[in-house]
Motif scaffolding. Structure first.
Motif, PDB file in Angstrom:
ATOM      1  N   PRO A   7       1.493   9.443  -9.947  1.00  0.00           N
ATOM      2  CA  PRO A   7       0.125   9.175 -10.426  1.00  0.00           C
ATOM      3  C   PRO A   7      -0.679   8.118  -9.378  1.00  0.00           C
ATOM      4  O   PRO A   7       0.019   7.912  -8.436  1.00  0.00           O
ATOM      5  N   LEU A   9      -2.297   5.640  -7.864  1.00  0.00           N
ATOM      6  CA  LEU A   9      -2.067   4.243  -7.845  1.00  0.00           C
ATOM      7  C   LEU A   9      -3.524   3.311  -7.387  1.00  0.00           C
ATOM      8  O   LEU A   9      -4.279   4.023  -6.708  1.00  0.00           O
ATOM      9  N   PRO A  10      -3.601   2.356  -7.985  1.00  0.00           N
ATOM     10  CA  PRO A  10      -4.841   1.400  -7.697  1.00  0.00           C
ATOM     11  C   PRO A  10      -4.489   1.100  -6.093  1.00  0.00           C
ATOM     12  O   PRO A  10      -3.225   1.048  -5.633  1.00  0.00           O
ATOM     13  N   VAL A  14      -6.547  -3.839  -5.134  1.00  0.00           N
ATOM     14  CA  VAL A  14      -6.609  -4.011  -6.718  1.00  0.00           C
ATOM     15  C   VAL A  14      -5.404  -4.581  -7.217  1.00  0.00           C
ATOM     16  O   VAL A  14      -5.391  -5.500  -7.954  1.00  0.00           O
ATOM     17  N   LEU A  15      -4.272  -4.017  -6.697  1.00  0.00           N
ATOM     18  CA  LEU A  15      -2.923  -4.204  -7.252  1.00  0.00           C
ATOM     19  C   LEU A  15      -2.709  -5.485  -6.788  1.00  0.00           C
ATOM     20  O   LEU A  15      -2.162  -6.204  -7.826  1.00  0.00           O
ATOM     21  N   ARG A  17      -4.804  -8.015  -6.560  1.00  0.00           N
ATOM     22  CA  ARG A  17      -5.630  -9.069  -7.460  1.00  0.00           C
ATOM     23  C   ARG A  17      -5.091  -9.148  -8.762  1.00  0.00           C
ATOM     24  O   ARG A  17      -4.855 -10.278  -9.313  1.00  0.00           O
ATOM     25  N   LEU A  18      -4.320  -8.008  -9.308  1.00  0.00           N
ATOM     26  CA  LEU A  18      -3.871  -8.232 -10.490  1.00  0.00           C
ATOM     27  C   LEU A  18      -2.450  -9.029 -10.542  1.00  0.00           C
ATOM     28  O   LEU A  18      -2.297  -9.724 -11.508  1.00  0.00           O
ATOM     29  N   VAL A  19      -1.731  -8.487  -9.629  1.00  0.00           N
ATOM     30  CA  VAL A  19      -0.486  -9.366  -9.478  1.00  0.00           C
ATOM     31  C   VAL A  19      -0.626 -10.765  -9.220  1.00  0.00           C
ATOM     32  O   VAL A  19      -0.104 -11.629  -9.694  1.00  0.00           O
ATOM     33  N   GLY A 126       4.333  -7.285 -12.046  1.00  0.00           N
ATOM     34  CA  GLY A 126       4.117  -6.092 -11.067  1.00  0.00           C
ATOM     35  C   GLY A 126       4.443  -6.402  -9.698  1.00  0.00           C
ATOM     36  O   GLY A 126       3.962  -5.688  -8.843  1.00  0.00           O
ATOM     37  N   THR A 129       6.185  -3.749  -7.852  1.00  0.00           N
ATOM     38  CA  THR A 129       5.542  -2.659  -7.436  1.00  0.00           C
ATOM     39  C   THR A 129       4.528  -2.974  -6.260  1.00  0.00           C
ATOM     40  O   THR A 129       4.380  -2.221  -5.244  1.00  0.00           O
ATOM     41  N   TRP A 130       3.980  -4.056  -6.334  1.00  0.00           N
ATOM     42  CA  TRP A 130       3.133  -4.717  -5.217  1.00  0.00           C
ATOM     43  C   TRP A 130       3.950  -4.880  -3.736  1.00  0.00           C
ATOM     44  O   TRP A 130       3.374  -4.384  -2.900  1.00  0.00           O
ATOM     45  N   GLY A 153      12.210   3.240 -11.646  1.00  0.00           N
ATOM     46  CA  GLY A 153      11.062   3.715 -12.214  1.00  0.00           C
ATOM     47  C   GLY A 153       9.858   3.696 -11.100  1.00  0.00           C
ATOM     48  O   GLY A 153       9.428   4.667 -11.092  1.00  0.00           O
ATOM     49  N   ILE A 154      10.312   2.701 -10.166  1.00  0.00           N
ATOM     50  CA  ILE A 154       9.118   2.770  -8.865  1.00  0.00           C
ATOM     51  C   ILE A 154       9.493   3.652  -8.054  1.00  0.00           C
ATOM     52  O   ILE A 154       8.244   4.279  -7.462  1.00  0.00           O
ATOM     53  N   ARG A 157       8.023   7.008  -9.256  1.00  0.00           N
ATOM     54  CA  ARG A 157       6.464   7.009  -9.533  1.00  0.00           C
ATOM     55  C   ARG A 157       5.866   6.843  -8.319  1.00  0.00           C
ATOM     56  O   ARG A 157       4.544   7.231  -8.231  1.00  0.00           O
ATOM     57  N   LEU A 158       6.222   5.995  -7.333  1.00  0.00           N
ATOM     58  CA  LEU A 158       5.459   5.669  -6.271  1.00  0.00           C
ATOM     59  C   LEU A 158       6.064   6.301  -4.971  1.00  0.00           C
ATOM     60  O   LEU A 158       5.100   6.409  -4.086  1.00  0.00           O
TER      61      LEU A 158
END
Lengths: 379, 73
Positions: A7, A9-10, A14-15, A17-19, A126, A129-130, A153-154, A157-158
Motif C-alpha cells: 500500500p 504509505l504516507p 505525515v506518519l 505527525r500522526l504518531v 502506530g 510502524t513509524w 503485519g508490518i 505491508r511495509l
C-alpha cells in the motif's frame, strides 16, 4: 491467493505527525526523542525489556545486551540499541544490527531491525510502524522479520517479501517428536519407539554415506580471515558479508548460546563452516540447533548437516533443527533426512529501501539467511 | 477506503465484520485509517478511539458522527 501489493504509505513526516499526536509529542520531539542508548541507559533498557517482553527471558542481562549492542562503545556489539524517550521516560526500543551484503558484484550497507518493543499502552499509536518507516528512511536497506502478529503485519505491508525461514527437523529420538505432533499417539506408540529410532539411525547412515572428494570437518577454535565465500556467492544470491571477528563474537562468544564451530576443508583449504548450539524443547529434551553455515557446494552443506546429526546422537539429543530460507538449501536438508515442520508459516521476512530500484533488486534476489542475522538467540 | 487501509478487499468487509476477523486491522491498519481520515478529510481519529473500535460498524458510526457517511433515506 492474490498477489500482495504494497500500500502507498504516507511519508515519514505525515506518519510522524500522526504518531507524535498519539503520543502527546510534537512532530519535532518524536525523531529527536529517538537516540542510541549509552552505557548509562543500560539499566533502563534492561528494565524496559523485563517489564514489557511477552516471554520472560532469564538470560537477558547486562552482559548479553552489551554483547549485542554498542551502548556507547563503538568497538562493542553489532549495532545500536535505539531508545525512544518521551518526557524522560522510555516508550520504545529498536535494535539495529549493521549489515553489509554483496549481490552480483555490488556491496550494500543496511541494517537488520530487531528487538522492537513498544510500551503496551501505546500499541495502537502506530509507533511500531513509524519506527520501521524511520529505519527505511535512515539506512541503505532494511531487513525485517516478523516475530508476532503486529510485526508480521508490518513486514507484510511495509516490506517487500522474501521467502520465509522455515524450520526443518531431523528426528533422532522420536518419542518427544511424536508426543508433540500426535499427542494422542504418544503413549500408545512408546513400545515401538526404540525400534523406530534404530531404523532412523540406519536411514541416516545410508543417507550420509561419504562421497568421493567430500569435504572433511575440523573443529574450529576461532574463525580467521579471509572467510571462504559460499559457492554460489557470484550468482544471484545476496551474501551477508561476515568477517572472522564478527563470527567469533557472534557465534563463539555469545553469552546466551555459545556455539561449537567446525571448518569444512578440502585438500587442506577451508571451503566453509558449520556452527551449532545445544538447547532444549518445552519438555526439557535436549536438541541441537544448527545456527550458521557456509558451504562451497550443496554436497559440502550435506556433509555439515550430517555431522550435526551425528553430534546430536552423541549428545543424546532428540533432534536437530535448522531454519532455512533458500530452496536449494532446503533440498539438501531433505536429502539429509530432515523433515519440514508441519503447519508452520515460518519466520516471515522482508526487505525494503527508500531507493526503489535497490529494494526491487534485493527482493528479487536469492537469500539464504542463517540464525546469525536473527535475534532469536534463545530457543 | 477501509479495505485499502486494512489491505483487504471490499467484499471481505461488512458492518458486522469483527476486527479480529480482519488480519490487516492491526496497529498498522489502524494507523493507515488514521492517516487516511487525517489526510483526506482532516478528521482526527485518536489512538484511544481507534482502540475502542471492535467492528466495522464502529468505524462507520465514527464516520457518521463526522458526517462523512450519510444514512440512506
Amino acid at each position: 491467493m492474490p498477489a500482495r501489493t504494497l500500500p502507498a504509505l504516507p511519508d515519514l513526516a505525515v506518519l510522524g505527525r500522526l504518531v507524535a499526536r498519539n503520543l502527546g509529542m510534537t512532530p519535532d520531539e518524536l525523531p529527536q526523542g529517538l537516540r542510541p542508548a549509552s552505557a548509562a541507559d543500560l539499566s533502563v533498557v534492561l528494565a524496559f525489556r523485563r517489564d514489557h517482553l511477552h516471554v520472560p527471558m532469564r538470560w537477558d542481562d547486562p552482559s548479553y545486551l552489551r554483547w549485542r549492542y554498542r551502548f556507547g562503545d563503538p568497538d562493542a556489539g553489532f549495532g545500536e540499541m535505539m531508545v525512544l524517550w518521551r518526557q524522560g521516560e522510555p516508550v520504545a526500543l529498536l535494535g539495529l544490527e549493521t549489515l553489509r551484503c554483496r549481490h552480483a558484484g555490488s556491496e550494500f550497507g543496511g541494517v537488520r531491525g530487531m528487538d522492537l518493543l513498544v510500551r503496551p499502552d501505546l500499541h495502537e499509536s502506530g509507533l511500531g510502524t513509524w519506527l520501521n518507516r524511520w529505519m527505511i528512511e535512515h539506512h541503505g536497506f532494511v531487513l525485517a522479520m516478523g516475530a508476532n502478529a503486529n510485526s508480521i503485519g508490518i513486514v507484510r505491508r511495509l516490506f517487500r517479501p522474501l521467502p520465509a525461514r522455515l524450520t526443518f527437523t531431523h528426528p533422532i529420538d522420536l518419542r518427544p517428536f511424536v508426543a508433540r505432533r500426535w499427542p494422542r499417539w504418544g503413549a500408545a506408540s512408546a513400545p515401538l519407539m526404540p525400534v523406530v529410532n534404530i531404523a532412523l539411525q540406519w536411514r541416516h547412515a545410508m543417507l550420509a554415506l561419504p562421497a568421493a572428494g567430500a569435504a572433511e570437518l575440523v573443529p574450529l577454535t576461532r574463525f580467521a580471515d579471509p572467510l571462504p565465500a559460499p559457492g554460489d556467492a557470484g550468482g544471484d544470491r545476496v551474501v551477508v558479508q561476515n568477517t572472522a571477528d564478527h563470527l567469533n563474537r557472534r557465534l563463539l562468544d555469545n553469552p546466551r548460546r555459545p556455539c561449537r564451530a567446525l571448518a569444512l576443508r578440502r585438500a587442506g583449504r577451508a571451503v566453509g563452516h558449520v556452527a551449532w548450539a545445544e538447547g532444549a524443547d518445552a519438555g526439557g529434551h535436549p536438541e541441537l540447533h544448527i545456527v550458521d553455515w557456509s558451504a562451497a557446494s550443496p554436497q559440502d552443506l550435506g556433509v555439515a548437516f550430517d555431522a550435526a546429526v551425528r553430534e546430536a546422537r552423541t549428545r543424546r539429543c532428540s533432534c536437530v533443527r535448522v531454519v532455512l530460507q533458500d530452496a536449494a538449501e532446503r533440498e539438501v536438508a531433505l536429502r539429509s533426512g530432515f523433515l519440514a515442520s508441519a503447519d508452520e508459516e515460518g519466520r516471515i521476512a522482508g526487505v525494503q529501501s527508500r531507493d526503489d530500484v535497490l529494494a526491487v533488486r534485493l527482493a528479487s534476489a536469492r537469500w539464504a539467511l542463517t540464525d546469525v542475522t536473527d535475534d532469536a538467540d534463545g530457543f | 477506503m477501509l479495505a485499502e487501509c486494512f489491505g483487504t478487499t471490499a467484499d471481505a468487509l461488512s458492518p458486522d465484520t469483527a476486527r479480529d476477523a480482519v488480519p490487516g486491522w492491526d496497529s498498522m491498519g489502524a494507523l493507515m485509517l488514521m492517516a487516511e481520515l487525517d489526510e483526506r478529510f482532516g478528521i482526527e481519529l485518536s489512538a484511544e478511539n481507534s482502540r475502542s473500535m471492535r467492528r466495522v460498524s464502529d468505524v462507520l458510526a465514527f464516520l457518521r458522527t463526522h458526517q462523512l457517511l450519510l444514512d440512506a433515506a
